[in-house]
Design a protein around this motif. Structure first.
Motif, mmCIF file in Angstrom:
data_model
loop_
_atom_site.group_PDB
_atom_site.id
_atom_site.type_symbol
_atom_site.label_atom_id
_atom_site.label_comp_id
_atom_site.label_asym_id
_atom_site.label_seq_id
_atom_site.Cartn_x
_atom_site.Cartn_y
_atom_site.Cartn_z
ATOM 1 N N TYR A 45 35.364 41.955 40.260
ATOM 2 C CA TYR A 45 34.620 40.728 39.963
ATOM 3 C C TYR A 45 35.530 39.513 40.071
ATOM 4 O O TYR A 45 36.749 39.629 39.967
ATOM 5 N N LYS A 46 34.905 38.363 40.226
ATOM 6 C CA LYS A 46 35.648 37.104 40.276
ATOM 7 C C LYS A 46 36.220 36.728 38.922
ATOM 8 O O LYS A 46 37.252 36.087 38.833
ATOM 9 N N SER A 47 35.509 37.077 37.839
ATOM 10 C CA SER A 47 35.978 36.696 36.507
ATOM 11 C C SER A 47 35.652 37.786 35.504
ATOM 12 O O SER A 47 34.751 38.609 35.721
ATOM 13 N N SER A 48 36.382 37.784 34.395
ATOM 14 C CA SER A 48 36.157 38.780 33.344
ATOM 15 C C SER A 48 34.780 38.638 32.716
ATOM 16 O O SER A 48 34.178 39.626 32.292
ATOM 17 N N GLU A 49 34.267 37.415 32.625
ATOM 18 C CA GLU A 49 32.949 37.204 32.030
ATOM 19 C C GLU A 49 31.853 37.868 32.848
ATOM 20 O O GLU A 49 30.862 38.351 32.298
ATOM 21 N N GLN A 50 32.002 37.911 34.178
ATOM 22 C CA GLN A 50 31.017 38.575 35.024
ATOM 23 C C GLN A 50 30.999 40.078 34.755
ATOM 24 O O GLN A 50 29.939 40.704 34.775
ATOM 25 N N TRP A 93 40.145 32.764 39.437
ATOM 26 C CA TRP A 93 41.407 33.427 39.143
ATOM 27 C C TRP A 93 42.101 33.966 40.396
ATOM 28 O O TRP A 93 43.323 33.831 40.545
ATOM 29 N N ASP A 94 41.349 34.581 41.297
ATOM 30 C CA ASP A 94 41.996 35.225 42.435
ATOM 31 C C ASP A 94 42.626 34.244 43.414
ATOM 32 O O ASP A 94 43.353 34.646 44.323
ATOM 33 N N SER A 95 42.381 32.949 43.238
ATOM 34 C CA SER A 95 43.002 31.951 44.115
ATOM 35 C C SER A 95 44.114 31.183 43.418
ATOM 36 O O SER A 95 44.688 30.253 43.999
ATOM 37 N N GLN A 96 44.465 31.563 42.190
ATOM 38 C CA GLN A 96 45.485 30.832 41.441
ATOM 39 C C GLN A 96 46.865 30.902 42.108
ATOM 40 O O GLN A 96 47.497 29.882 42.359
ATOM 41 N N ILE A 97 47.344 32.107 42.394
ATOM 42 C CA ILE A 97 48.677 32.240 42.998
ATOM 43 C C ILE A 97 48.708 31.668 44.413
ATOM 44 O O ILE A 97 49.649 30.940 44.760
ATOM 45 N N PRO A 98 47.708 31.941 45.275
ATOM 46 C CA PRO A 98 47.726 31.292 46.593
ATOM 47 C C PRO A 98 47.770 29.767 46.504
ATOM 48 O O PRO A 98 48.462 29.116 47.291
ATOM 49 N N SER A 99 47.045 29.185 45.554
ATOM 50 C CA SER A 99 47.059 27.725 45.404
ATOM 51 C C SER A 99 48.404 27.230 44.893
ATOM 52 O O SER A 99 48.857 26.143 45.263
ATOM 53 N N LEU A 100 49.059 28.021 44.050
ATOM 54 C CA LEU A 100 50.408 27.678 43.594
ATOM 55 C C LEU A 100 51.382 27.688 44.767
ATOM 56 O O LEU A 100 52.161 26.747 44.956
ATOM 57 N N LEU A 101 51.328 28.729 45.573
ATOM 58 C CA LEU A 101 52.263 28.862 46.692
ATOM 59 C C LEU A 101 52.021 27.810 47.769
ATOM 60 O O LEU A 101 52.959 27.382 48.454
ATOM 61 N N LEU A 120 33.883 51.533 35.873
ATOM 62 C CA LEU A 120 34.714 50.532 35.211
ATOM 63 C C LEU A 120 34.791 49.267 36.056
ATOM 64 O O LEU A 120 34.853 49.327 37.286
ATOM 65 N N GLY A 121 34.802 48.130 35.370
ATOM 66 C CA GLY A 121 34.945 46.855 36.062
ATOM 67 C C GLY A 121 36.263 46.188 35.725
ATOM 68 O O GLY A 121 36.826 46.410 34.648
ATOM 69 N N ALA A 122 36.753 45.368 36.628
ATOM 70 C CA ALA A 122 37.980 44.597 36.389
ATOM 71 C C ALA A 122 37.976 43.386 37.312
ATOM 72 O O ALA A 122 37.350 43.400 38.386
ATOM 73 N N SER A 123 38.675 42.342 36.888
ATOM 74 C CA SER A 123 38.733 41.108 37.682
ATOM 75 C C SER A 123 39.726 41.254 38.829
ATOM 76 O O SER A 123 40.761 41.913 38.705
ATOM 77 N N LEU A 124 39.397 40.609 39.942
ATOM 78 C CA LEU A 124 40.282 40.610 41.106
ATOM 79 C C LEU A 124 41.633 39.991 40.772
ATOM 80 O O LEU A 124 41.728 39.093 39.937
#
Length: 281
Positions: free
Chosen positions: A185-190, A78-86, A160-164
């Motif tokens: 975390y890298k993902s919500s499942e983690q 998830w944390d690389s989605q926008i950079p990969s789009l740009l 508390l945890g949250a995804s990057l």
């Protein structure tokens, strides 16, 4: 007289050249590379044999069919989605909620579902009965702000945890960062796994994801707290695109509008969420 004529001619020539340039730059979209996390059920997930499934996949496949686009779908953190789009690796990215920060760097389609956020916690833990559980509240209202203050008192000293790179992480940092320990975390499942293992007290996330994980946990997890929208929260779920690509945005919106009008979005939401969260009006 000459000066006015020359200026008028120059202005007309500039306008004409701008139109030509815009026409040359307009892209005739036939193929699209789609980015998706693949680890955020029931929006998207990866099966044991490596196949992608979920609401997002059904939506984009139908969009591509109606828009006559050849779509290649790629799973990536998830944390690389926008950079990969740009960078041009992806042309669109899924499950992307607009907020002020994201609007500075990318554009969005119209929403295909609208989902508030809430807390996923251990069913027998200290956060199992947060104030205002189940209430629909906006943090842009006085009532919502009072609820946040009450919740903050309960959260003091919790983990508390949250995804990057998520609006949920930003929300937790803004509203509770001075009283809780935040793990990313890298993902919500983690995050979910650490709640089940007793290493976290809870996570703040999309209500659909939270309910799905609670139902799949055999009673070890539960949702708690109000169903929140407003502020930095990105509760409209859209397709993210690069700025300055109005042709692609129009293509996506046309297909989504057709799917909303004929009930397809409602049907897909009910299929995956057991409730219709598709946009109305």
């Amino acid at each position: 007289m000459f000066r006015k004529s020359a200026l008028a001619a120059a202005t007309a020539l500039y306008a004409f050249s701008t139109i030509l340039a815009g026409t040359a730059l307009a892209k005739d979209w036939k193929k699209v590379t789609v980015g998706v996390e693949g680890a955020f059920p029931p929006f998207n997930s990866t099966t044991a044999n490596g196949e992608l499934q979920g609401l997002d996949l059904d939506v984009i496949n139908e969009v591509c069919k109606r828009a006559e686009l050849e779509c290649t779908i790629v799973a990536q953190d998830w944390d690389s989605q926008i950079p990969s789009l740009l960078s041009g690796k992806f042309d669109v990215v899924l499950t992307m909620g607009p907020n002020e920060e994201r609007r500075k760097v990318i554009d969005f389609s119209d929403p295909y579902v609208i989902t508030p956020n809430t807390f996923l916690v251990a069913a027998d833990g200290p956060l199992a009965k947060l104030p205002h559980t189940g209430e629909h509240l906006s943090t842009d209202t006085e009532e919502g702000q009072k609820a946040i203050a009450e919740i903050k008192d309960v959260l003091k000293g919790m983990r508390l945890g949250a995804s990057l790179s998520t609006s949920q992480l930003k929300f937790v940092e803004q509203n509770f960062g001075d009283v809780v320990e935040i793990k990313t975390y890298k993902s919500s499942e983690q995050v979910q796994l650490d709640i089940e293992g007793g290493r976290l007290d809870g996570q703040f996330d999309n209500v659909v994801f939270a309910r799905d994980r609670a139902e799949a946990s055999n009673g070890t997890l539960a949702t708690s707290g109000p169903l929140l929208v407003g502020g930095i929260q990105a509760t409209n779920v859209c397709i993210g695109i690069r700025k300055e690509e109005p042709e692609l945005q129009a293509i996506l919106n046309k297909a989504l509008a057709e799917m909303a009008a004929d009930g397809t979005l409602a049907e897909l939401s009910t299929k995956w969420f057991k409730v219709d969260l598709s946009p109305k009006g």
